[in-house]
Scaffold this motif. Sequence first.
Motif, PDB file in Angstrom:
ATOM      1  N   ALA A 289       0.836  -1.201   0.000  1.00 46.87           N
ATOM      2  CA  ALA A 289       0.000   0.000   0.000  1.00 46.87           C
ATOM      3  C   ALA A 289       0.868   1.247   0.000  1.00 46.87           C
ATOM      4  O   ALA A 289       1.936   1.268   0.618  1.00 46.87           O
ATOM      5  CB  ALA A 289      -0.902  -0.014   1.230  1.00 46.87           C
ATOM      6  N   PRO A 290       0.438   2.291  -0.677  1.00 48.30           N
ATOM      7  CA  PRO A 290       1.207   3.541  -0.666  1.00 48.30           C
ATOM      8  C   PRO A 290       1.206   4.165   0.727  1.00 48.30           C
ATOM      9  O   PRO A 290       0.268   3.989   1.499  1.00 48.30           O
ATOM     10  CB  PRO A 290       0.472   4.426  -1.684  1.00 48.30           C
ATOM     11  CG  PRO A 290      -0.907   3.866  -1.764  1.00 48.30           C
ATOM     12  CD  PRO A 290      -0.772   2.397  -1.524  1.00 48.30           C
ATOM     13  N   VAL A 291       2.273   4.862   1.037  1.00 45.76           N
ATOM     14  CA  VAL A 291       2.388   5.527   2.331  1.00 45.76           C
ATOM     15  C   VAL A 291       2.691   7.002   2.131  1.00 45.76           C
ATOM     16  O   VAL A 291       3.162   7.424   1.060  1.00 45.76           O
ATOM     17  CB  VAL A 291       3.491   4.888   3.206  1.00 45.76           C
ATOM     18  CG1 VAL A 291       3.181   3.418   3.478  1.00 45.76           C
ATOM     19  CG2 VAL A 291       4.864   5.033   2.563  1.00 45.76           C
ATOM     20  N   VAL A 292       2.392   7.774   3.167  1.00 44.19           N
ATOM     21  CA  VAL A 292       2.716   9.193   3.195  1.00 44.19           C
ATOM     22  C   VAL A 292       3.642   9.431   4.381  1.00 44.19           C
ATOM     23  O   VAL A 292       3.312   9.069   5.516  1.00 44.19           O
ATOM     24  CB  VAL A 292       1.452  10.066   3.321  1.00 44.19           C
ATOM     25  CG1 VAL A 292       1.830  11.548   3.364  1.00 44.19           C
ATOM     26  CG2 VAL A 292       0.485   9.791   2.175  1.00 44.19           C
TER      27      VAL A 292
ATOM     28  N   ASP B 122       1.677   7.584   7.388  1.00 50.04           N
ATOM     29  CA  ASP B 122       0.292   7.149   7.214  1.00 50.04           C
ATOM     30  C   ASP B 122       0.250   6.060   6.147  1.00 50.04           C
ATOM     31  O   ASP B 122       0.873   6.193   5.093  1.00 50.04           O
ATOM     32  CB  ASP B 122      -0.601   8.311   6.763  1.00 50.04           C
ATOM     33  CG  ASP B 122      -0.670   9.430   7.792  1.00 50.04           C
ATOM     34  OD1 ASP B 122      -0.603   9.121   8.995  1.00 50.04           O
ATOM     35  OD2 ASP B 122      -0.788  10.601   7.379  1.00 50.04           O
ATOM     36  N   GLY B 123      -0.473   4.990   6.437  1.00 51.10           N
ATOM     37  CA  GLY B 123      -0.686   3.946   5.435  1.00 51.10           C
ATOM     38  C   GLY B 123       0.165   2.717   5.601  1.00 51.10           C
ATOM     39  O   GLY B 123      -0.033   1.727   4.886  1.00 51.10           O
ATOM     40  N   GLY B 124       1.103   2.748   6.509  1.00 55.75           N
ATOM     41  CA  GLY B 124       1.973   1.586   6.693  1.00 55.75           C
ATOM     42  C   GLY B 124       3.238   1.971   7.411  1.00 55.75           C
ATOM     43  O   GLY B 124       3.376   3.113   7.878  1.00 55.75           O
ATOM     44  N   PRO B 125       4.203   1.070   7.524  1.00 48.40           N
ATOM     45  CA  PRO B 125       5.479   1.388   8.188  1.00 48.40           C
ATOM     46  C   PRO B 125       6.342   2.307   7.331  1.00 48.40           C
ATOM     47  O   PRO B 125       6.137   2.434   6.114  1.00 48.40           O
ATOM     48  CB  PRO B 125       6.132   0.016   8.363  1.00 48.40           C
ATOM     49  CG  PRO B 125       5.570  -0.797   7.228  1.00 48.40           C
ATOM     50  CD  PRO B 125       4.148  -0.318   7.040  1.00 48.40           C
ATOM     51  N   LEU B 126       7.300   2.933   7.959  1.00 48.30           N
ATOM     52  CA  LEU B 126       8.263   3.759   7.245  1.00 48.30           C
ATOM     53  C   LEU B 126       9.047   2.881   6.282  1.00 48.30           C
ATOM     54  O   LEU B 126       9.626   1.876   6.688  1.00 48.30           O
ATOM     55  CB  LEU B 126       9.221   4.430   8.218  1.00 48.30           C
ATOM     56  CG  LEU B 126      10.262   5.393   7.624  1.00 48.30           C
ATOM     57  CD1 LEU B 126       9.593   6.660   7.120  1.00 48.30           C
ATOM     58  CD2 LEU B 126      11.323   5.733   8.680  1.00 48.30           C
TER      59      LEU B 126
END
Length: 229
Positions: free
Chosen positions: A192-195, A219-223
């Motif tokens: 998933a894409p992250v911010v 946001d959206g998952g781990p770094l």
Amino acid sequence: MTDHAHDLRAVREATDRLLSATRKLNDEDLARPSRLPGWSRGHVVAHLSRNADALVNVLQGRPMYADSETRERDIERGAPRPKAEQLADLADSAARFADTASAPADWSRTVTLRNGVTDSASRIPFRRRVEVELHHVDLGIGYELEDLPDEFVTREIDFLTERFAGHSDVVSTEVVADDGRSWSTGGGAEGAPVVVRGSAGELLGWLCGRRDGSALTVDGGPLPALPPL
């Protein structure tokens, strides 16, 4: 469009800051560990001197380094030198680079760096600026990522996010600074894409491997774990 004349002026300013700061050190200070694993401050200074000469080689059409072993050997040999010798070498090599980069030339030509990497000659002054600015931070003597000129920070984030764009190990990532500036990178890995959000200094630190990203919000998952530069 890259303005090599502007970048060359900026290199001189960054070098002056570095020389002013290192003049305050003594031999014992130079022998202490830098922020780079396995390197003393003397290693960092020796590397900066040899990098200046290596970029002179690039601009004059020669191999950047004879080979990796010679590069490493020169740094190891130069690291334990006394302060006076180290700083004279740093200043002299910086002057050789400035003289070479100031000569009339075709700045649109393609030059070859380490490991077959190619770039426009016009980018070489900025590449030298990156070395001087980030390794000044690596010395751990009071110059931090937050002290870097904002224009430099923006351009280096531009470069690093472009470098990781489409990388097979990095998910699609939007990088957003506190002031609203944003960049896109990654995208080659499944997930998933992250911010990733934070100050420009913290973002640069994460992208260039100088900070672990713990001060950033995701946001959206781990770094995302970034590949080494």
